[in-house]
Design a protein around this motif. Structure first.
Motif, PDB file in Angstrom:
ATOM      1  N   GLU A  96      -4.255   6.671  -3.093  1.00  0.00           N
ATOM      2  CA  GLU A  96      -5.538   7.209  -2.662  1.00  0.00           C
ATOM      3  C   GLU A  96      -6.009   8.338  -3.583  1.00  0.00           C
ATOM      4  OE1 GLU A  96      -3.591  10.325   0.589  1.00  0.00           O
ATOM      5  OE2 GLU A  96      -4.755   8.590   1.270  1.00  0.00           O
ATOM      6  N   GLY A  97      -7.322   8.566  -3.623  1.00  0.00           N
ATOM      7  CA  GLY A  97      -7.892   9.651  -4.401  1.00  0.00           C
ATOM      8  C   GLY A  97      -7.743   9.497  -5.898  1.00  0.00           C
ATOM      9  N   GLY A  98      -7.564   8.277  -6.373  1.00  0.00           N
ATOM     10  CA  GLY A  98      -7.414   8.072  -7.806  1.00  0.00           C
ATOM     11  C   GLY A  98      -6.030   8.370  -8.330  1.00  0.00           C
ATOM     12  N   ARG A  99      -5.144   8.795  -7.452  1.00  0.00           N
ATOM     13  CA  ARG A  99      -3.771   9.070  -7.863  1.00  0.00           C
ATOM     14  C   ARG A  99      -3.040   7.759  -8.085  1.00  0.00           C
ATOM     15  NH1 ARG A  99      -0.275  12.620  -3.719  1.00  0.00           N
ATOM     16  NH2 ARG A  99      -0.305  10.638  -2.582  1.00  0.00           N
ATOM     17  N   ARG A 100      -2.072   7.756  -9.012  1.00  0.00           N
ATOM     18  CA  ARG A 100      -1.250   6.582  -9.266  1.00  0.00           C
ATOM     19  C   ARG A 100       0.222   6.969  -9.172  1.00  0.00           C
ATOM     20  NH1 ARG A 100      -3.062   4.801 -14.978  1.00  0.00           N
ATOM     21  NH2 ARG A 100      -3.324   7.064 -15.186  1.00  0.00           N
ATOM     22  N   ILE A 101       1.065   5.956  -9.021  1.00  0.00           N
ATOM     23  CA  ILE A 101       2.483   6.220  -8.851  1.00  0.00           C
ATOM     24  C   ILE A 101       3.296   5.216  -9.645  1.00  0.00           C
ATOM     25  CG2 ILE A 101       2.648   4.778  -6.759  1.00  0.00           C
ATOM     26  CD1 ILE A 101       4.722   6.793  -5.692  1.00  0.00           C
ATOM     27  N   GLY A 102       4.412   5.695 -10.180  1.00  0.00           N
ATOM     28  CA  GLY A 102       5.390   4.830 -10.823  1.00  0.00           C
ATOM     29  C   GLY A 102       6.592   4.693  -9.907  1.00  0.00           C
ATOM     30  N   TYR A 103       7.771   4.895 -10.442  1.00  0.00           N
ATOM     31  CA  TYR A 103       8.984   4.911  -9.629  1.00  0.00           C
ATOM     32  C   TYR A 103       9.295   6.372  -9.283  1.00  0.00           C
ATOM     33  CZ  TYR A 103       9.714   0.114 -11.326  1.00  0.00           C
ATOM     34  OH  TYR A 103       9.573  -1.213 -11.630  1.00  0.00           O
ATOM     35  N   GLY A 104       8.693   6.862  -8.230  1.00  0.00           N
ATOM     36  CA  GLY A 104       8.941   8.231  -7.782  1.00  0.00           C
ATOM     37  C   GLY A 104       7.990   9.255  -8.345  1.00  0.00           C
ATOM     38  N   TRP A 105       7.487   9.070  -9.558  1.00  0.00           N
ATOM     39  CA  TRP A 105       6.595  10.038 -10.202  1.00  0.00           C
ATOM     40  C   TRP A 105       5.137   9.712  -9.888  1.00  0.00           C
ATOM     41  CZ3 TRP A 105       8.155  14.403 -12.606  1.00  0.00           C
ATOM     42  CH2 TRP A 105       9.467  14.469 -13.100  1.00  0.00           C
ATOM     43  N   PHE A 106       4.359  10.741  -9.513  1.00  0.00           N
ATOM     44  CA  PHE A 106       2.922  10.582  -9.328  1.00  0.00           C
ATOM     45  C   PHE A 106       2.184  10.985 -10.600  1.00  0.00           C
ATOM     46  CE2 PHE A 106       4.312  11.190  -4.906  1.00  0.00           C
ATOM     47  CZ  PHE A 106       3.661  10.124  -4.306  1.00  0.00           C
ATOM     48  N   THR A 107       1.023  10.406 -10.829  1.00  0.00           N
ATOM     49  CA  THR A 107       0.136  10.792 -11.926  1.00  0.00           C
ATOM     50  C   THR A 107      -1.247  11.062 -11.343  1.00  0.00           C
ATOM     51  OG1 THR A 107       1.332   9.469 -13.565  1.00  0.00           O
ATOM     52  CG2 THR A 107      -0.931  10.102 -14.103  1.00  0.00           C
ATOM     53  N   SER A 108      -1.767  12.269 -11.572  1.00  0.00           N
ATOM     54  CA  SER A 108      -3.083  12.656 -11.067  1.00  0.00           C
ATOM     55  C   SER A 108      -3.961  13.109 -12.221  1.00  0.00           C
ATOM     56  CB  SER A 108      -2.958  13.794 -10.047  1.00  0.00           C
ATOM     57  OG  SER A 108      -2.237  13.381  -8.907  1.00  0.00           O
ATOM     58  N   ARG A 109      -5.248  12.827 -12.114  1.00  0.00           N
ATOM     59  CA  ARG A 109      -6.205  13.221 -13.146  1.00  0.00           C
ATOM     60  C   ARG A 109      -7.008  14.431 -12.681  1.00  0.00           C
ATOM     61  NH1 ARG A 109      -8.487  11.566 -17.775  1.00  0.00           N
ATOM     62  NH2 ARG A 109      -7.112   9.742 -17.860  1.00  0.00           N
ATOM     63  N   TYR A 110      -7.110  15.422 -13.543  1.00  0.00           N
ATOM     64  CA  TYR A 110      -7.914  16.613 -13.317  1.00  0.00           C
ATOM     65  C   TYR A 110      -8.880  16.746 -14.495  1.00  0.00           C
ATOM     66  CZ  TYR A 110      -4.062  17.547 -10.112  1.00  0.00           C
ATOM     67  OH  TYR A 110      -3.104  17.442  -9.130  1.00  0.00           O
ATOM     68  N   GLY A 111     -10.103  16.289 -14.299  1.00  0.00           N
ATOM     69  CA  GLY A 111     -11.032  16.264 -15.415  1.00  0.00           C
ATOM     70  C   GLY A 111     -10.563  15.273 -16.458  1.00  0.00           C
ATOM     71  N   ASP A 112     -10.363  15.760 -17.676  1.00  0.00           N
ATOM     72  CA  ASP A 112      -9.909  14.873 -18.747  1.00  0.00           C
ATOM     73  C   ASP A 112      -8.403  14.964 -18.958  1.00  0.00           C
ATOM     74  OD1 ASP A 112      -9.812  17.437 -19.711  1.00  0.00           O
ATOM     75  OD2 ASP A 112     -10.755  16.990 -21.645  1.00  0.00           O
ATOM     76  N   ARG A 113      -7.686  15.548 -18.004  1.00  0.00           N
ATOM     77  CA  ARG A 113      -6.244  15.727 -18.158  1.00  0.00           C
ATOM     78  C   ARG A 113      -5.492  14.914 -17.116  1.00  0.00           C
ATOM     79  NH1 ARG A 113      -4.740  21.847 -18.124  1.00  0.00           N
ATOM     80  NH2 ARG A 113      -2.763  20.893 -18.733  1.00  0.00           N
ATOM     81  N   GLU A 114      -4.350  14.385 -17.522  1.00  0.00           N
ATOM     82  CA  GLU A 114      -3.463  13.672 -16.612  1.00  0.00           C
ATOM     83  C   GLU A 114      -2.164  14.455 -16.468  1.00  0.00           C
ATOM     84  OE1 GLU A 114      -4.402   8.922 -16.461  1.00  0.00           O
ATOM     85  OE2 GLU A 114      -2.731   9.621 -17.694  1.00  0.00           O
TER      86      GLU A 114
ATOM     87  N   THR B 203       0.853  -1.190   0.000  1.00  0.00           N
ATOM     88  CA  THR B 203       0.000   0.000   0.000  1.00  0.00           C
ATOM     89  C   THR B 203       0.888   1.238   0.000  1.00  0.00           C
ATOM     90  OG1 THR B 203      -1.753  -1.137   1.217  1.00  0.00           O
ATOM     91  CG2 THR B 203      -1.771   1.266   1.267  1.00  0.00           C
ATOM     92  N   VAL B 204       0.540   2.218  -0.814  1.00  0.00           N
ATOM     93  CA  VAL B 204       1.358   3.427  -0.916  1.00  0.00           C
ATOM     94  C   VAL B 204       1.286   4.210   0.394  1.00  0.00           C
ATOM     95  CG1 VAL B 204       1.699   5.614  -2.116  1.00  0.00           C
ATOM     96  CG2 VAL B 204       1.060   3.566  -3.410  1.00  0.00           C
ATOM     97  N   SER B 205       2.431   4.428   0.999  1.00  0.00           N
ATOM     98  CA  SER B 205       2.548   5.234   2.211  1.00  0.00           C
ATOM     99  C   SER B 205       3.868   5.995   2.119  1.00  0.00           C
ATOM    100  CB  SER B 205       2.526   4.348   3.461  1.00  0.00           C
ATOM    101  OG  SER B 205       2.647   5.133   4.627  1.00  0.00           O
ATOM    102  N   TYR B 206       3.784   7.295   1.954  1.00  0.00           N
ATOM    103  CA  TYR B 206       4.944   8.115   1.598  1.00  0.00           C
ATOM    104  C   TYR B 206       6.070   7.966   2.618  1.00  0.00           C
ATOM    105  CZ  TYR B 206       7.322  12.092  -0.530  1.00  0.00           C
ATOM    106  OH  TYR B 206       8.209  12.902  -1.186  1.00  0.00           O
ATOM    107  N   SER B 207       7.280   7.803   2.104  1.00  0.00           N
ATOM    108  CA  SER B 207       8.436   7.562   2.962  1.00  0.00           C
ATOM    109  C   SER B 207       9.660   8.270   2.408  1.00  0.00           C
ATOM    110  CB  SER B 207       8.700   6.055   3.058  1.00  0.00           C
ATOM    111  OG  SER B 207       9.916   5.793   3.733  1.00  0.00           O
ATOM    112  N   ASN B 208      10.460   8.828   3.287  1.00  0.00           N
ATOM    113  CA  ASN B 208      11.790   9.324   2.915  1.00  0.00           C
ATOM    114  C   ASN B 208      12.844   8.235   3.078  1.00  0.00           C
ATOM    115  OD1 ASN B 208      11.024  11.955   2.247  1.00  0.00           O
ATOM    116  ND2 ASN B 208      11.168  12.644   4.364  1.00  0.00           N
TER     117      ASN B 208
END
Length: 487
Positions: A300-318, A189-194
């Motif tokens: 969470e919130g529909g956000r996705r993650i790769g290796y370090g990079w997050f991807t978020s959707r705003y309407g029809d845009r990623e 599960t994604v849980s932000y960590s340094n």
């Protein structure tokens, strides 16, 4: 009006007037600008409130065209921000570590499912069992930072003194801490960590036989031409001409340095122009390890993650993005591959720039509205509470205090509370003129205390030893408060 009352009022007026010269003043984005004038004008139009920002460096990348502008000042009374001014970028360094993993995987040096112990045998337990992909995507279950009492106390102290939160965290210490760290979240599960990305970067560097700064420079920064991006592991490595960081309320802060946490972004400095090269390479698909941005895991919130990079959707845009924050800097990088458009925003205060970055990318609505959540309101509450609490307490004590020891202690704390409010409050939210009002209240209360002083015994009430012990403890806490104020 009786003479004592007049003198009390005069004391308050004098204290308030004297404090006006020391009134806290939050940073404010100044009028100076450098670089692309049209971009600077666009940024100013997108800034909803200039208070809390001192300087901004912005890069726009659109269809291969790069524009860079600087706005405001590098430091109080210092030179203007320029397109090449270095800023501390914090966790924007994490995508660089993710790209390093993707690049090493493509070269056949490692596999995503390799456990950390395969490249860092010294790390045992849950941390050693975490895979490289889990560490890159915050799914290892490891905590944000080691959670022992000493670590928590040090982090708290760095927070209240605006100091270096990672002082002494070299590679050996981070590895040793990791060996004794248990999971505090669910694996997968994604849980932000340094801690996780730091172990990943140090493991990749150990496997390659070089230090992390050299590896990321060789495999990612160098091929992108990011010659102005540096990974500083000590003060000697800090870039010249850099911006100076501050809280949103204007308090100067120390740079963050800790070689062990460099892969998580500690000690990483860059410029808007250099980060524009990163975004341009990601948009073009030519950056080393570009596959790190591919969204692989749900957050969470529909956000996705790769290796370090997050991807978020705003309407029809990623939007592919990452942000960064240190004691006195904020950073945001993001891009829209479909629109072939990217943005870099760097600020030299602790006021967030994420919403500004989204607005500059054309995102509208709540997503591009700056959060006014709990962390900033904590600073506002501290400003108000400390500014008036000491004066109110002294007023009450001056009227009813049983002895001089009690009144003296209240007077010392009244002054210290004022200083703490000045130092710890977020004056980008609270009007600075409230602070002289608090000083005026303290002045009135002090005048009342002086009037009663001659008629009070030195010590009254409880046994003297108990009263003096309480006074000694109060003095010790007061001394700690003094250290916080002057640190």
């Amino acid at each position: 009006m009786r003479t004592p009352t007049v003198l009390t009022v005069v004391a308050g007026l004098v204290a308030g007037a004297a404090a006006t010269g020391l009134m806290p003043r939050a940073p404010e984005l100044g009028p100076r600008q450098t670089g692309d004038a049209d971009l600077a004008a666009t940024v100013r139009a997108a800034v909803d409130e200039p208070r809390g920002w001192r300087g901004l460096a912005v890069a726009s990348i659109e269809s291969g065209r790069v524009r860079v502008a600087g706005l405001g000042d590098r430091a109080p009374g210092g030179p203007a921000v320029e397109p090449g001014t270095p800023f501390e970028i914090g966790s924007v360094g994490k995508p660089l570590t993710g790209m390093l993993l993707a690049h090493r995987v493509a070269a056949g040096a490692v596999r995503p499912d390799d456990p950390l112990r395969s490249v860092l045998p010294e790390v045992t337990g849950p941390a050693g069992a975490a895979t490289l992909a889990e560490l890159a995507s915050h799914r290892s279950g490891l905590p944000r930072l080691p959670t022992g009492p000493a670590a928590l106390a040090r982090n708290w102290w760095a927070s209240v003194t605006a100091g270096n939160a990672y002082a002494g965290d070299d590679v050996d210490k981070v590895v040793a801490d990791a060996a004794g760290t248990e999971r505090d979240g669910e694996r997968g599960t994604v849980s932000y960590s340094n801690l996780g990305p730091s172990l990943l970067g140090q493991g990749l560097a150990a496997q390659a036989g070089v230090g992390y700064p050299e590896l990321v420079r060789r495999d990612v920064l160098g091929p992108l031409g990011m010659t102005a991006t540096v990974v500083a592991t000590d003060r000697a490595g800090l870039p010249a001409g850099r911006a100076e960081g501050a809280t949103a309320g204007g308090r100067p802060v120390e740079e963050w340095l800790g070689a062990g946490y460099a892969p998580a972004g500690v000690g990483v400095w860059s410029t808007a122009g250099d980060l524009a090269r990163l975004i341009a390479g990601m948009l073009a698909g030519t950056a080393p390890g570009v596959d790190a941005a591919t969204p692989r895991f749900a957050d969470e919130g529909g956000r996705r993650i790769g290796y370090g990079w997050f991807t978020s959707r705003y309407g029809d845009r990623e939007i592919v993005w990452h942000n960064g924050g240190t004691g006195g800097f904020r950073a945001y990088v993001g891009y829209d591959r479909t629109a072939d458009r990217g943005i870099v925003v760097l600020g030299n205060t602790a006021r967030d720039v994420d919403a500004l970055g989204l607005r500059l990318l054309g995102v509208r609505g709540d997503a591009a509205s700056e959060s006014r959540g709990l962390p900033r309101w904590i600073g506002a509450i501290l400003a108000l509470a400390f500014t008036f609490l000491g004066g109110l307490s002294l007023w009450s004590t001056a009227r009813r205090g049983p002895d001089r020891l009690t009144v003296l202690s209240a007077a010392v704390w009244a002054v210290l509370y004022l200083a703490l409010g000045h130092r710890l409050g977020d004056w980008s939210i609270v009007p600075g003129w409230l602070w002289p009002l608090g000083a005026a209240l303290t002045g009135v209360a002090a005048a009342l205390a002086v009037r009663r002083w001659r008629g009070l015994p030195a010590v009254a009430g409880a046994p003297p030893w108990r009263r003096w012990t309480g006074a000694a403890l109060s003095a010790a806490f007061a001394a700690l408060a003094v250290v916080v104020v002057v640190a």
